[in-house]
Design a protein around this motif. Structure first.
Motif, PDB file in Angstrom:
ATOM      1  N   VAL A 100       0.837  -1.202   0.000  1.00 28.10           N
ATOM      2  CA  VAL A 100       0.000   0.000   0.000  1.00 28.10           C
ATOM      3  C   VAL A 100       0.870   1.249   0.000  1.00 28.10           C
ATOM      4  O   VAL A 100       0.561   2.224  -0.687  1.00 28.10           O
ATOM      5  CB  VAL A 100      -0.995  -0.007   1.186  1.00 28.10           C
ATOM      6  N   TYR A 101       1.972   1.222   0.717  1.00 34.85           N
ATOM      7  CA  TYR A 101       2.888   2.359   0.689  1.00 34.85           C
ATOM      8  C   TYR A 101       3.363   2.613  -0.740  1.00 34.85           C
ATOM      9  O   TYR A 101       3.337   3.746  -1.233  1.00 34.85           O
ATOM     10  CB  TYR A 101       4.079   2.132   1.623  1.00 34.85           C
ATOM     11  N   GLU A 102       3.791   1.567  -1.412  1.00 40.03           N
ATOM     12  CA  GLU A 102       4.235   1.726  -2.796  1.00 40.03           C
ATOM     13  C   GLU A 102       3.106   2.255  -3.676  1.00 40.03           C
ATOM     14  O   GLU A 102       3.311   3.140  -4.502  1.00 40.03           O
ATOM     15  CB  GLU A 102       4.748   0.395  -3.361  1.00 40.03           C
ATOM     16  N   MET A 103       1.917   1.715  -3.501  1.00 42.09           N
ATOM     17  CA  MET A 103       0.780   2.115  -4.317  1.00 42.09           C
ATOM     18  C   MET A 103       0.434   3.593  -4.127  1.00 42.09           C
ATOM     19  O   MET A 103       0.068   4.274  -5.089  1.00 42.09           O
ATOM     20  CB  MET A 103      -0.430   1.236  -3.989  1.00 42.09           C
ATOM     21  N   LEU A 104       0.559   4.078  -2.914  1.00 43.83           N
ATOM     22  CA  LEU A 104       0.179   5.452  -2.608  1.00 43.83           C
ATOM     23  C   LEU A 104       1.285   6.474  -2.847  1.00 43.83           C
ATOM     24  O   LEU A 104       1.005   7.609  -3.217  1.00 43.83           O
ATOM     25  CB  LEU A 104      -0.275   5.565  -1.147  1.00 43.83           C
ATOM     26  N   PHE A 105       2.523   6.089  -2.595  1.00 47.94           N
ATOM     27  CA  PHE A 105       3.587   7.079  -2.519  1.00 47.94           C
ATOM     28  C   PHE A 105       4.739   6.924  -3.507  1.00 47.94           C
ATOM     29  O   PHE A 105       5.574   7.812  -3.606  1.00 47.94           O
ATOM     30  CB  PHE A 105       4.164   7.119  -1.093  1.00 47.94           C
ATOM     31  N   ILE A 106       4.825   5.822  -4.217  1.00 47.21           N
ATOM     32  CA  ILE A 106       5.919   5.623  -5.166  1.00 47.21           C
ATOM     33  C   ILE A 106       5.338   5.646  -6.578  1.00 47.21           C
ATOM     34  O   ILE A 106       4.783   4.662  -7.049  1.00 47.21           O
ATOM     35  CB  ILE A 106       6.674   4.299  -4.914  1.00 47.21           C
ATOM     36  N   GLU A 107       5.484   6.768  -7.234  1.00 44.28           N
ATOM     37  CA  GLU A 107       4.842   6.987  -8.523  1.00 44.28           C
ATOM     38  C   GLU A 107       5.402   6.136  -9.658  1.00 44.28           C
ATOM     39  O   GLU A 107       4.677   5.799 -10.591  1.00 44.28           O
ATOM     40  CB  GLU A 107       4.933   8.467  -8.902  1.00 44.28           C
ATOM     41  N   ILE A 109       6.329   3.090  -9.673  1.00 43.60           N
ATOM     42  CA  ILE A 109       6.040   1.656  -9.588  1.00 43.60           C
ATOM     43  C   ILE A 109       4.563   1.458  -9.928  1.00 43.60           C
ATOM     44  O   ILE A 109       3.692   1.989  -9.232  1.00 43.60           O
ATOM     45  CB  ILE A 109       6.323   1.085  -8.181  1.00 43.60           C
ATOM     46  N   PRO A 110       4.264   0.718 -10.990  1.00 42.64           N
ATOM     47  CA  PRO A 110       2.862   0.464 -11.314  1.00 42.64           C
ATOM     48  C   PRO A 110       2.158  -0.267 -10.166  1.00 42.64           C
ATOM     49  O   PRO A 110       2.754  -1.133  -9.507  1.00 42.64           O
ATOM     50  CB  PRO A 110       2.933  -0.424 -12.555  1.00 42.64           C
ATOM     51  N   VAL A 111       0.913   0.091  -9.936  1.00 46.21           N
ATOM     52  CA  VAL A 111       0.125  -0.531  -8.874  1.00 46.21           C
ATOM     53  C   VAL A 111       0.108  -2.046  -9.042  1.00 46.21           C
ATOM     54  O   VAL A 111       0.242  -2.797  -8.071  1.00 46.21           O
ATOM     55  CB  VAL A 111      -1.311   0.055  -8.858  1.00 46.21           C
ATOM     56  N   SER A 112      -0.029  -2.510 -10.272  1.00 45.45           N
ATOM     57  CA  SER A 112      -0.080  -3.955 -10.526  1.00 45.45           C
ATOM     58  C   SER A 112       1.201  -4.658 -10.086  1.00 45.45           C
ATOM     59  O   SER A 112       1.167  -5.801  -9.629  1.00 45.45           O
ATOM     60  CB  SER A 112      -0.353  -4.229 -12.006  1.00 45.45           C
ATOM     61  N   VAL A 113       2.336  -3.980 -10.202  1.00 44.37           N
ATOM     62  CA  VAL A 113       3.611  -4.562  -9.779  1.00 44.37           C
ATOM     63  C   VAL A 113       3.649  -4.690  -8.257  1.00 44.37           C
ATOM     64  O   VAL A 113       4.058  -5.727  -7.724  1.00 44.37           O
ATOM     65  CB  VAL A 113       4.804  -3.729 -10.301  1.00 44.37           C
ATOM     66  N   SER A 114       3.210  -3.653  -7.559  1.00 48.73           N
ATOM     67  CA  SER A 114       3.179  -3.714  -6.091  1.00 48.73           C
ATOM     68  C   SER A 114       2.287  -4.850  -5.613  1.00 48.73           C
ATOM     69  O   SER A 114       2.640  -5.586  -4.684  1.00 48.73           O
ATOM     70  CB  SER A 114       2.687  -2.382  -5.519  1.00 48.73           C
ATOM     71  N   ILE A 115       1.143  -5.015  -6.253  1.00 48.35           N
ATOM     72  CA  ILE A 115       0.221  -6.094  -5.879  1.00 48.35           C
ATOM     73  C   ILE A 115       0.852  -7.446  -6.167  1.00 48.35           C
ATOM     74  O   ILE A 115       0.861  -8.338  -5.310  1.00 48.35           O
ATOM     75  CB  ILE A 115      -1.126  -5.951  -6.619  1.00 48.35           C
ATOM     76  N   GLY A 136      -6.972  -9.849  -2.477  1.00 50.76           N
ATOM     77  CA  GLY A 136      -8.294  -9.224  -2.450  1.00 50.76           C
ATOM     78  C   GLY A 136      -8.272  -7.815  -1.889  1.00 50.76           C
ATOM     79  O   GLY A 136      -8.872  -6.893  -2.462  1.00 50.76           O
ATOM     80  N   VAL A 137      -7.568  -7.630  -0.777  1.00 49.98           N
ATOM     81  CA  VAL A 137      -7.489  -6.305  -0.160  1.00 49.98           C
ATOM     82  C   VAL A 137      -6.765  -5.329  -1.090  1.00 49.98           C
ATOM     83  O   VAL A 137      -7.230  -4.205  -1.315  1.00 49.98           O
ATOM     84  CB  VAL A 137      -6.796  -6.367   1.222  1.00 49.98           C
ATOM     85  N   LEU A 138      -5.640  -5.752  -1.643  1.00 44.62           N
ATOM     86  CA  LEU A 138      -4.886  -4.867  -2.532  1.00 44.62           C
ATOM     87  C   LEU A 138      -5.658  -4.577  -3.818  1.00 44.62           C
ATOM     88  O   LEU A 138      -5.604  -3.456  -4.339  1.00 44.62           O
ATOM     89  CB  LEU A 138      -3.509  -5.460  -2.840  1.00 44.62           C
ATOM     90  N   GLY A 139      -6.387  -5.554  -4.315  1.00 44.93           N
ATOM     91  CA  GLY A 139      -7.219  -5.333  -5.504  1.00 44.93           C
ATOM     92  C   GLY A 139      -8.303  -4.294  -5.239  1.00 44.93           C
ATOM     93  O   GLY A 139      -8.578  -3.429  -6.080  1.00 44.93           O
ATOM     94  N   ALA A 140      -8.913  -4.369  -4.059  1.00 50.89           N
ATOM     95  CA  ALA A 140      -9.940  -3.387  -3.691  1.00 50.89           C
ATOM     96  C   ALA A 140      -9.340  -1.981  -3.558  1.00 50.89           C
ATOM     97  O   ALA A 140      -9.936  -0.996  -4.004  1.00 50.89           O
ATOM     98  CB  ALA A 140     -10.613  -3.810  -2.380  1.00 50.89           C
ATOM     99  N   ILE A 141      -8.163  -1.901  -2.983  1.00 50.25           N
ATOM    100  CA  ILE A 141      -7.490  -0.606  -2.847  1.00 50.25           C
ATOM    101  C   ILE A 141      -7.145  -0.056  -4.232  1.00 50.25           C
ATOM    102  O   ILE A 141      -7.324   1.133  -4.500  1.00 50.25           O
ATOM    103  CB  ILE A 141      -6.243  -0.722  -1.956  1.00 50.25           C
ATOM    104  N   ALA A 142      -6.676  -0.927  -5.116  1.00 44.95           N
ATOM    105  CA  ALA A 142      -6.314  -0.490  -6.469  1.00 44.95           C
ATOM    106  C   ALA A 142      -7.515   0.117  -7.198  1.00 44.95           C
ATOM    107  O   ALA A 142      -7.357   1.089  -7.936  1.00 44.95           O
ATOM    108  CB  ALA A 142      -5.745  -1.670  -7.264  1.00 44.95           C
TER     109      ALA A 142
END
Length: 145
Positions: A100-107, A109-115, A136-142
């Motif tokens: 979630v840190y990567e998804m929110l704060f590291i531009e 890095i694609p969200v799909s890669v973090s997941i 499931g949780v990361l998919g919902a956040i995405a």
């Protein structure tokens, strides 16, 4: 917080991206059981495992710690009804926080890669049910991002 891009630092033992995330996960997991600063945990972990921890791992773990409240709010908001963050295993929680840190704060890095990386690490360190839960949780956040 994580500054710069997620790249290999040639002077830092040619650490792969996967390994950097794994190290960040280790630090975040260890920080759940200690009041020590991330730098101290990194020094101790490096000494104990005779392994150099990447700048990314240290920076990311510091970012997770600094943004913990925001990250945990995002995780909590995407749990199934009746679930609370304190029910999540410590291993899964550390993996979720890094992703979630990567998804929110590291531009860069694609969200799909973090997941994907969180799911791969969960396959290594958790049970099958936790892997599905993390996905499931990361998919919902995405979907919210």
């Amino acid at each position: 917080m994580c500054e710069g891009k997620l790249t290999e630092d040639k002077s830092r033992n040619h650490v792969s991206r996967y390994k950097m995330r794994e190290q960040a996960f280790f630090l975040c997991f260890e920080s759940l059981f200690s009041d020590a600063e991330i730098d101290e945990l990194a020094d101790n972990a490096g000494d104990a495992r005779n392994e150099f921890l990447s700048d990314y791992a240290i920076s990311c773990a510091k970012g997770v710690k600094a943004e913990k409240d925001k990250i945990d709010e995002m995780i909590s908001a995407n749990l199934k009804a009746g679930w609370k963050i304190n029910r999540i295993s410590k291993v899964s929680l550390a993996l979720l926080r890094v992703a979630v840190y990567e998804m929110l704060f590291i531009e860069d890095i694609p969200v799909s890669v973090s997941i994907n990386e969180a799911v791969e690490l969960s396959k290594k360190y958790t049970v099958e049910e936790d892997t599905a839960f993390i996905n499931g949780v990361l998919g919902a956040i995405a979907k919210e991002l």
